[in-house]
Enzyme design. Structure first.
Site, PDB file in Angstrom:
ATOM      1  CG  ASP A 162     -10.606   2.338   1.575  1.00 44.30           C
ATOM      2  OD1 ASP A 162      -9.573   2.932   1.433  1.00 44.30           O
ATOM      3  OD2 ASP A 162     -10.603   1.016   1.577  1.00 44.30           O
ATOM      4  N   GLY A 204      -9.171   7.114   7.587  1.00 43.52           N
ATOM      5  CA  GLY A 204      -9.543   8.604   7.185  1.00 43.52           C
ATOM      6  C   GLY A 204      -8.854   9.569   8.069  1.00 43.52           C
ATOM      7  N   GLY A 205      -7.457   9.374   8.334  1.00 45.98           N
ATOM      8  CA  GLY A 205      -6.659  10.140   8.720  1.00 45.98           C
ATOM      9  C   GLY A 205      -6.497  11.361   8.163  1.00 45.98           C
ATOM     10  CE  LYS A 206      -1.980  10.881   3.868  1.00 50.91           C
ATOM     11  NZ  LYS A 206      -1.935   9.547   4.215  1.00 50.91           N
ATOM     12  CB  CYS A 210       3.661   5.844   2.890  1.00 46.76           C
ATOM     13  SG  CYS A 210       2.788   4.198   2.617  1.00 46.76           S
ATOM     14  CG  ASP A 262     -11.744   0.254  -7.722  1.00 46.24           C
ATOM     15  OD1 ASP A 262     -10.985   1.149  -7.872  1.00 46.24           O
ATOM     16  OD2 ASP A 262     -11.577  -1.004  -7.968  1.00 46.24           O
ATOM     17  CG  ASP A 300      -2.655   8.256   1.169  1.00 44.81           C
ATOM     18  OD1 ASP A 300      -1.588   8.022   0.685  1.00 44.81           O
ATOM     19  OD2 ASP A 300      -2.976   8.092   2.361  1.00 44.81           O
TER      20      ASP A 300
END
Length: 447
Positions: free
Chosen positions: A285, A265-267, A383, A312, A330
Site C-alpha cells: 500500500d 489489511g482486512g482481506k 466496492c 505503488d 482491491d
C-alpha cells in the site's frame, strides 16, 4: 448545570465531524473512530454521537430541502458551522422519536455561538411548527423528487433509474438503512462455538450469514467490538461482500499471495486465516498509516505470514514479477457500493470521479498483471456497482493482455449461491438484493 467540556458532548462531537466532512472532504468513520477513542464518552453518548453523525449524512438531502422551505436565503450561503447545526437540530426533530422537540432545539441552540443562537433558535422553532417534508412538496420532476425523498444526489438517481428502473428506489431505501456488521470466526484463535458463545455473552443481535460459512451478521455490536474477544482476535470484522472477494481469490495453504492495494489489511489477514497461516502474503500500500493498521491487525489476529510493504501498486512488478500464485487487486474506487455504511460518499463523489478512477484501476491492473505466475490467478475487485469501474475495466484489460482469460472456476461453497451472487461469472452484490455492500469482482487466469 455546568456545561461539559467540548468533545465529551455527543452533539458537539457530531457537529465537529459534520463540519470536517463538508469542509475537508474527510471520511466520517475515520474521524469518528479517532474522536471516540480520544474522548471517554459513556456507551449511551457514544451511540448518540454515532447516530447523529451518520443519520444527518444519510438524510442530508431531505433535511436540506426542508430547511430551504423555512429559510429566507439559500442554505449554501449560511455559515458552515451554523448550516450543520441546523441539520443536526432538524435530524433530532424529525428522525429521533426518543428526543423531545424542546430538548432537540434547546441542546442544539446551546452549541451555537452567542451571535448566531437567536437565528438557530428561530429556524428550528419554524421547523418544529411546520413538521417534516410532505409528499405534495416534492419537486414534480421524478428524478428531482426521488433525490429529495431518498436523500441521494440527482445525478446518482438518474444513473440508477436508467439502469435498474423502479428497482433503483429499493436500492436507495437500502442505502438509508443501518447495515449489519459482518464478523467471522478466526480459526487461528478459536472455534465457531467459542464465537457463538461470545455473541451470546455480548447480548448482541446476530444471525448466520446466508453467503459465508462460519460468519455472522450482528447488530448493536458496540460491546462486542470493544471487548476482550475482539482484542484476542477471536473474530474478523468485514462486510460479507468484502469477505466474498477473498473467497473468490480462494487462497490455499503454502501459496504465494500478492495484495497490491492492501489498505488496513482486512482481506490480506482473512486470506492468511484461510491459508492456516502457512505460505507467504505480500501486502502493498502507499499509505504508511494503513500499513500500521495492517501490522496491528496481524498481531491481534495471530497472523504471521503477511509482509507489509510501502509501494505503488502500479510498480509492483519491479519486485514481484512472476512471483505470485494469486494476486488481489482491491482497487481504489468511488465506493458508491458502500454508501449505507459510509453515507458521506454520496455527497463527496461527482460523476467525473467514475471515469478518473476507472483509468487508475486499469493502470493498477496493468502493473499487477506481470506479478502473476503462468497458471496463476488475478482477482480484481471494487466496492462499486458502476459498470465503468467493473465490467468495462475487465473488458479493456483482457483486450490489452491476451495471456489472461476470465475464470469461472469458483470455490465450492459458491455453488449454493451461484445464481444469487454471480452474474456473467463475476461476483456482483447489491445492498437491496443481498443486504451487503455493493461489490464487483472478477477472477482471471494467466495462461
Amino acid at each position: 448545570m455546568p456545561s461539559r467540556p467540548r468533545g465529551s458532548n455527543p452533539r458537539s462531537l457530531a457537529l465537529e465531524i459534520l463540519v470536517r466532512v463538508e469542509r475537508d472532504r474527510a471520511y466520517a468513520n475515520l474521524l469518528l473512530d479517532a474522536r471516540l477513542s480520544r474522548h471517554r464518552l459513556t456507551p449511551r453518548d457514544r451511540a448518540l454521537a454515532t447516530e447523529l453523525c451518520y443519520g444527518v449524512l444519510r438524510h442530508r438531502g431531505t433535511i436540506d430541502f426542508v430547511l430551504s422551505r423555512v429559510l429566507d436565503r439559500p442554505l449554501e450561503t449560511v455559515d458552515l458551522d451554523v448550516r450543520n447545526l441546523l441539520r443536526l437540530g432538524a435530524y433530532q426533530l424529525f428522525y429521533l422519536d426518543r428526543i423531545p422537540a424542546y430538548a432537540a432545539v434547546h441542546e442544539t441552540v446551546r452549541l451555537s455561538r452567542r451571535a448566531t443562537a437567536p437565528f438557530v433558535n428561530a429556524v428550528l422553532r419554524s421547523l418544529e411548527r411546520r413538521g417534516p417534508i410532505k409528499g405534495e412538496e416534492l419537486p414534480d420532476d421524478p428524478i428531482q423528487g426521488w433525490a429529495v425523498q431518498y436523500s441521494h444526489p440527482a445525478w446518482w438517481v438518474e444513473r440508477w433509474v436508467k439502469r435498474l428502473g423502479d428497482e433503483a428506489l429499493q436500492l436507495m431505501q437500502a442505502n438509508n438503512q443501518i447495515p449489519p456488521i459482518g464478523i467471522g470466526c478466526n480459526p487461528l484463535r478459536g472455534t465457531v462455538d467459542e464465537l457463538q458463545q461470545a455473541l451470546t455473552r455480548a447480548r448482541v443481535q446476530w444471525e448466520a450469514s446466508p453467503w459465508l460459512p462460519d460468519a455472522f451478521r450482528v447488530r448493536d455490536a458496540g460491546s462486542l467490538l470493544t471487548g476482550a474477544d475482539r482484542d484476542r482476535g477471536l473474530f474478523w470484522v468485514m462486510d460479507e461482500a468484502a469477505a466474498l472477494v477473498v473467497r473468490l481469490l480462494d487462497p490455499q495453504p503454502g501459496e504465494r499471495i500478492l495484495d497490491v492495494c492492501a489498505g488496513g489489511g482486512g482481506k490480506a489477514t482473512l486470506a492468511a486465516m484461510l491459508m492456516e497461516d502457512r505460505g507467504n502474503i505480500a501486502a502493498l500500500d502507499v499509505s504508511a498509516r494503513a500499513l500500521r493498521r495492517l501490522e496491528d491487525a496481524c498481531r491481534r489476529l495471530g497472523v504471521t505470514i503477511v509482509s507489509p510493504g510501502k509501494r505503488d501498486a502500479r510498480e509492483a512488478a519491479r519486485q514481484f514479477r512472476g512471483w505470485a500464485d494469486r494476486v488481489l487487486v482491491d482497487a481504489p474506487c468511488t465506493g458508491l457500493g458502500t454508501v449505507r455504511r459510509r453515507p458521506e460518499i454520496r455527497w463527496l463523489r461527482e460523476p467525473a470521479d467514475i471515469t478518473r478512477l476507472a483509468d487508475l484501476q486499469g493502470a493498477i491492473l496493468d502493473g499487477a498483471a506481470d506479478c502473476v505466475r503462468p497458471g496463476g490467478s488475478l482477482v480484481y475487485a471494487v466496492c462499486s456497482c458502476e459498470s465503468e469501474e467493473g465490467e468495462e475495466v475487465i473488458a479493456r484489460f483482457l483486450g490489452r493482455h491476451r495471456k489472461f482469460s476470465q475464470e469461472d472456476s469458483t470455490p465450492a461453497f459458491f455453488q449454493n449461491g451461484r445464481t444469487a451472487l454471480l452474474t456473467g461469472g463475476c461476483l456482483i452484490t447489491w445492498p437491496h438484493r443481498h443486504d451487503t455492500d455493493g461489490f464487483f469482482a472478477a477472477r482471471l487466469r494467466r495462461d
